[in-house]
Scaffold this motif. Sequence first.
Motif, PDB file in Angstrom:
ATOM      1  N   ALA A   1     -14.306  14.115 -13.130  1.00  0.00           N
ATOM      2  CA  ALA A   1     -15.102  14.749 -12.072  1.00  0.00           C
ATOM      3  C   ALA A   1     -14.359  14.701 -10.742  1.00  0.00           C
ATOM      4  O   ALA A   1     -14.402  15.652  -9.961  1.00  0.00           O
ATOM      5  N   ALA A   2     -13.663  13.603 -10.498  1.00  0.00           N
ATOM      6  CA  ALA A   2     -12.954  13.430  -9.223  1.00  0.00           C
ATOM      7  C   ALA A   2     -11.972  14.565  -8.968  1.00  0.00           C
ATOM      8  O   ALA A   2     -11.977  15.194  -7.898  1.00  0.00           O
ATOM      9  N   GLY A   3     -11.114  14.861  -9.934  1.00  0.00           N
ATOM     10  CA  GLY A   3     -10.111  15.900  -9.760  1.00  0.00           C
ATOM     11  C   GLY A   3     -10.710  17.286  -9.651  1.00  0.00           C
ATOM     12  O   GLY A   3     -10.206  18.141  -8.920  1.00  0.00           O
ATOM     13  N   ARG A   4     -11.794  17.527 -10.374  1.00  0.00           N
ATOM     14  CA  ARG A   4     -12.429  18.842 -10.323  1.00  0.00           C
ATOM     15  C   ARG A   4     -13.030  19.130  -8.950  1.00  0.00           C
ATOM     16  O   ARG A   4     -13.107  20.284  -8.533  1.00  0.00           O
ATOM     17  N   LEU A   5     -13.447  18.082  -8.245  1.00  0.00           N
ATOM     18  CA  LEU A   5     -14.061  18.270  -6.932  1.00  0.00           C
ATOM     19  C   LEU A   5     -13.058  18.623  -5.841  1.00  0.00           C
ATOM     20  O   LEU A   5     -13.451  19.000  -4.737  1.00  0.00           O
ATOM     21  N   TYR A   6     -11.772  18.522  -6.132  1.00  0.00           N
ATOM     22  CA  TYR A   6     -10.758  18.871  -5.138  1.00  0.00           C
ATOM     23  C   TYR A   6     -10.887  20.322  -4.680  1.00  0.00           C
ATOM     24  O   TYR A   6     -10.338  20.705  -3.649  1.00  0.00           O
ATOM     25  N   ALA A   7     -11.588  21.135  -5.437  1.00  0.00           N
ATOM     26  CA  ALA A   7     -11.683  22.561  -5.116  1.00  0.00           C
ATOM     27  C   ALA A   7     -12.534  22.846  -3.891  1.00  0.00           C
ATOM     28  O   ALA A   7     -12.438  23.932  -3.328  1.00  0.00           O
TER      29      ALA A   7
ATOM     30  N   LEU B   1     -20.649  26.114  -8.729  1.00  0.00           N
ATOM     31  CA  LEU B   1     -20.060  26.057 -10.073  1.00  0.00           C
ATOM     32  C   LEU B   1     -19.079  24.889 -10.208  1.00  0.00           C
ATOM     33  O   LEU B   1     -19.022  24.225 -11.250  1.00  0.00           O
ATOM     34  N   VAL B   2     -18.301  24.642  -9.166  1.00  0.00           N
ATOM     35  CA  VAL B   2     -17.372  23.510  -9.178  1.00  0.00           C
ATOM     36  C   VAL B   2     -18.141  22.198  -9.283  1.00  0.00           C
ATOM     37  O   VAL B   2     -17.766  21.297 -10.053  1.00  0.00           O
ATOM     38  N   ASN B   3     -19.224  22.076  -8.524  1.00  0.00           N
ATOM     39  CA  ASN B   3     -20.030  20.860  -8.582  1.00  0.00           C
ATOM     40  C   ASN B   3     -20.611  20.651  -9.984  1.00  0.00           C
ATOM     41  O   ASN B   3     -20.635  19.531 -10.502  1.00  0.00           O
ATOM     42  N   GLU B   4     -21.076  21.743 -10.596  1.00  0.00           N
ATOM     43  CA  GLU B   4     -21.620  21.653 -11.956  1.00  0.00           C
ATOM     44  C   GLU B   4     -20.541  21.241 -12.952  1.00  0.00           C
ATOM     45  O   GLU B   4     -20.787  20.422 -13.855  1.00  0.00           O
ATOM     46  N   TYR B   5     -19.359  21.817 -12.803  1.00  0.00           N
ATOM     47  CA  TYR B   5     -18.257  21.510 -13.718  1.00  0.00           C
ATOM     48  C   TYR B   5     -17.827  20.051 -13.574  1.00  0.00           C
ATOM     49  O   TYR B   5     -17.534  19.378 -14.577  1.00  0.00           O
ATOM     50  N   ALA B   6     -17.813  19.558 -12.341  1.00  0.00           N
ATOM     51  CA  ALA B   6     -17.474  18.150 -12.110  1.00  0.00           C
ATOM     52  C   ALA B   6     -18.524  17.237 -12.743  1.00  0.00           C
ATOM     53  O   ALA B   6     -18.197  16.238 -13.398  1.00  0.00           O
ATOM     54  N   GLU B   7     -19.777  17.596 -12.576  1.00  0.00           N
ATOM     55  CA  GLU B   7     -20.865  16.793 -13.129  1.00  0.00           C
ATOM     56  C   GLU B   7     -20.813  16.760 -14.656  1.00  0.00           C
ATOM     57  O   GLU B   7     -21.181  15.769 -15.288  1.00  0.00           O
ATOM     58  N   ALA B   8     -20.308  17.839 -15.247  1.00  0.00           N
ATOM     59  CA  ALA B   8     -20.259  17.931 -16.708  1.00  0.00           C
ATOM     60  C   ALA B   8     -19.095  17.167 -17.324  1.00  0.00           C
ATOM     61  O   ALA B   8     -19.048  16.980 -18.544  1.00  0.00           O
ATOM     62  N   SER B   9     -18.145  16.719 -16.496  1.00  0.00           N
ATOM     63  CA  SER B   9     -17.001  16.004 -17.043  1.00  0.00           C
ATOM     64  C   SER B   9     -17.443  14.685 -17.691  1.00  0.00           C
ATOM     65  O   SER B   9     -18.265  13.956 -17.126  1.00  0.00           O
ATOM     66  N   PRO B  10     -16.916  14.356 -18.858  1.00  0.00           N
ATOM     67  CA  PRO B  10     -17.266  13.077 -19.487  1.00  0.00           C
ATOM     68  C   PRO B  10     -16.658  11.871 -18.777  1.00  0.00           C
ATOM     69  O   PRO B  10     -17.006  10.741 -19.077  1.00  0.00           O
ATOM     70  N   TYR B  11     -15.739  12.137 -17.841  1.00  0.00           N
ATOM     71  CA  TYR B  11     -15.072  11.057 -17.107  1.00  0.00           C
ATOM     72  C   TYR B  11     -15.357  11.236 -15.619  1.00  0.00           C
ATOM     73  O   TYR B  11     -15.140  12.299 -15.063  1.00  0.00           O
TER      74      TYR B  11
END
Length: 405
Positions: free
Chosen positions: A279-285, A360-370
């Motif tokens: 989730a951390a890396g996905r939130l960089y967007a 969408l980025v927030n949702e994708y980060a939340e969906a990460s298993p890590y």
Amino acid sequence: MTFQELHRNVLKAKKEGTPLPEGLTRQENHQLDCLLHPDQYPLVWKLKDCDCTDGSCVSACTFSALEIKDGQAVFHPENCTGCAKCIEACKNSHLTFSHDSIRALEMLKDNTAPVYALVAPAFIGQFGDQASPSRVRTALKSIGFTGMIEVAAFADLLTLKEALEFHHNMERPGAFQLTSCCCPIWIKLIRKDFRKIVEHLPASVSPMIACGRVAKQLHKGCRTIFIGPCLAKKAEAKEPDLAGAIDCVLTFEEMKYFFDVFQVDFSKMEEETKEHAAAAGRLYARTGGVSHAVAECVENIDSDCHVDAVYANGVANCKKLLENILNGNAEGNFFEGMACEGGCVGGPKRIIPTQKATALVNEYAEASPYKTPAENPYVIDLIHRLGFFTIEEFLKNSDILTRSL
């Protein structure tokens, strides 16, 4: 024909091996040459001669990259960062940016080397509601890419690096840290106009550069094409101490041309799920994502060490924040800047609105298993494949994540 039509026609002709458009006007021939030989032209160039009287493009540029002489915009490429403010400000729509789609297509058609697509964390939803991350992966492979790598996984690596450096730096009274691992325009602004505080900038590369370097180390001879919403990445990829990690940079707009020319139907693409990023890396967007990621990581390292983050988005706000830091008027100990409103999701070549992309980025980060980088098995596996046993050993002994300042 419009430049967009010319661009699509040339890309289609190159794909099919048919003759390029003929009977073009002088201006269209100029545009064609810019498409075929992007390295011979500046990052921003003119579609046609201009008759500017108000200099709106000059006023919009923070970096003195162009001026008006005798009614014509004159560029100083050495100063251009790719912020695209001049393009947005041009009332006649006479300015555009360097397009690398023809070069990318030639790489894909050359079967002598594998080609990897490195997709920016902001890619979620950019190619339509049917374009899930796994379908984007399948689509990229269908048009010739060897594979897709989420750059967010390398944002995870940079998060670990910056968190450890922050923890070390906070041992000094009155210390603060400028984040350095995302926006090249923020870095350019600090290095150009705020040299007095550059020592607070960790010598870190961006996730894009880290991803390219690792890909080339693990897949010898491969080529790397970064795909994102940002023009500045085209300039960053060519900086002397970073050159070689990325072979080509495509914007989301350019990538959409590819999908259109190849007639990609995302609804018919198979799902190929691979979880690369926490989730951390996905939130960089999005704005504040770097600060959030680093703060969580620091908390895991030492619960008594706290990140007091301040962040700015938009070039003017970034400059104001840096002025406040320089003058001792900024509260906080961790400062994040992104040149685009909303962060990378607000990049000049995004396809969907910034607000929707952020959600969408927030949702994708939340969906990460890590949730944190240290939990991400892909990151751990990468470090092992690079020849290191632990994260700490990799961060202390590898130069993959570092650059000169």
